[in-house]
Design a protein around this motif. Structure first.
Motif, PDB file in Angstrom:
ATOM      1  N   GLU A  33       0.832  -1.194   0.000  1.00 51.17           N
ATOM      2  CA  GLU A  33       0.000   0.000   0.000  1.00 51.17           C
ATOM      3  C   GLU A  33       0.871   1.250   0.000  1.00 51.17           C
ATOM      4  O   GLU A  33       1.754   1.396   0.831  1.00 51.17           O
ATOM      5  N   TYR A  34       0.624   2.129  -0.947  1.00 52.48           N
ATOM      6  CA  TYR A  34       1.378   3.369  -1.041  1.00 52.48           C
ATOM      7  C   TYR A  34       0.502   4.446  -1.663  1.00 52.48           C
ATOM      8  O   TYR A  34      -0.504   4.165  -2.303  1.00 52.48           O
ATOM      9  N   ILE A  35       0.898   5.672  -1.447  1.00 51.06           N
ATOM     10  CA  ILE A  35       0.229   6.823  -2.051  1.00 51.06           C
ATOM     11  C   ILE A  35       1.140   7.352  -3.143  1.00 51.06           C
ATOM     12  O   ILE A  35       2.369   7.370  -2.979  1.00 51.06           O
ATOM     13  N   ALA A  36       0.568   7.768  -4.259  1.00 51.19           N
ATOM     14  CA  ALA A  36       1.349   8.315  -5.370  1.00 51.19           C
ATOM     15  C   ALA A  36       1.082   9.808  -5.490  1.00 51.19           C
ATOM     16  O   ALA A  36      -0.057  10.252  -5.398  1.00 51.19           O
ATOM     17  N   LEU A  37       2.140  10.562  -5.675  1.00 49.13           N
ATOM     18  CA  LEU A  37       2.032  12.006  -5.858  1.00 49.13           C
ATOM     19  C   LEU A  37       2.355  12.350  -7.299  1.00 49.13           C
ATOM     20  O   LEU A  37       3.407  12.001  -7.813  1.00 49.13           O
ATOM     21  N   SER A  38       1.445  13.060  -7.922  1.00 53.19           N
ATOM     22  CA  SER A  38       1.681  13.626  -9.244  1.00 53.19           C
ATOM     23  C   SER A  38       1.821  15.129  -9.045  1.00 53.19           C
ATOM     24  O   SER A  38       0.999  15.747  -8.386  1.00 53.19           O
TER      25      SER A  38
END
Length: 124
Positions: A33-38
């Motif tokens: 589980e991870y969050i992605a930043l654009s």
């Protein structure tokens, strides 16, 4: 799963210090589980970007630990939100892909996986 993600820390970790983060190889972690930043850099110069990006010269240090203060405010805010959501990992392309010093090898390999990185993220 991306090759590397930013470990933002875990309150249960005895070595936890909210002032530091580190890159980790995803082969070394249990959770996926991870969050992605654009994000967009805006008008930063190449030299300013190099100060924030992972390079061939600083990846060894970043795999150990580095100061949150070394990152731009947008990245610091993303770390804060990731922690508040209780997620341990954050994906930011300019931190987890070597941007300078390896003749683009890491970028070529990792950029082909962007679609799966974003589609598998817990949150974007």
């Amino acid at each position: 799963m991306p090759t590397r993600v930013l470990y933002v820390g875990d309150l249960k970790d005895p070595g936890y210090d909210s002032n530091f983060v580190r890159l980790v190889r995803t082969s070394e972690i249990r959770t996926q589980e991870y969050i992605a930043l654009s994000h967009c850099w805006g008008g930063l110069s190449v030299e300013a970007k190099k100060a924030y990006c992972t390079t061939q010269d600083n990846i060894g240090k970043r795999l150990k630990r580095f100061g949150l203060f070394e990152l731009p405010k947008t990245f610091q805010d993303a770390v804060k939100v990731t922690r508040e959501l209780g997620v341990l990992y954050l994906w930011i392309d300019s931190l987890r892909i070597i941007q300078y010093g390896d003749e683009g090898k890491d970028w070529k390999r990792e950029s082909s996986r962007m679609e799966s990185v974003f589609s598998a993220a817990y949150c974007i």
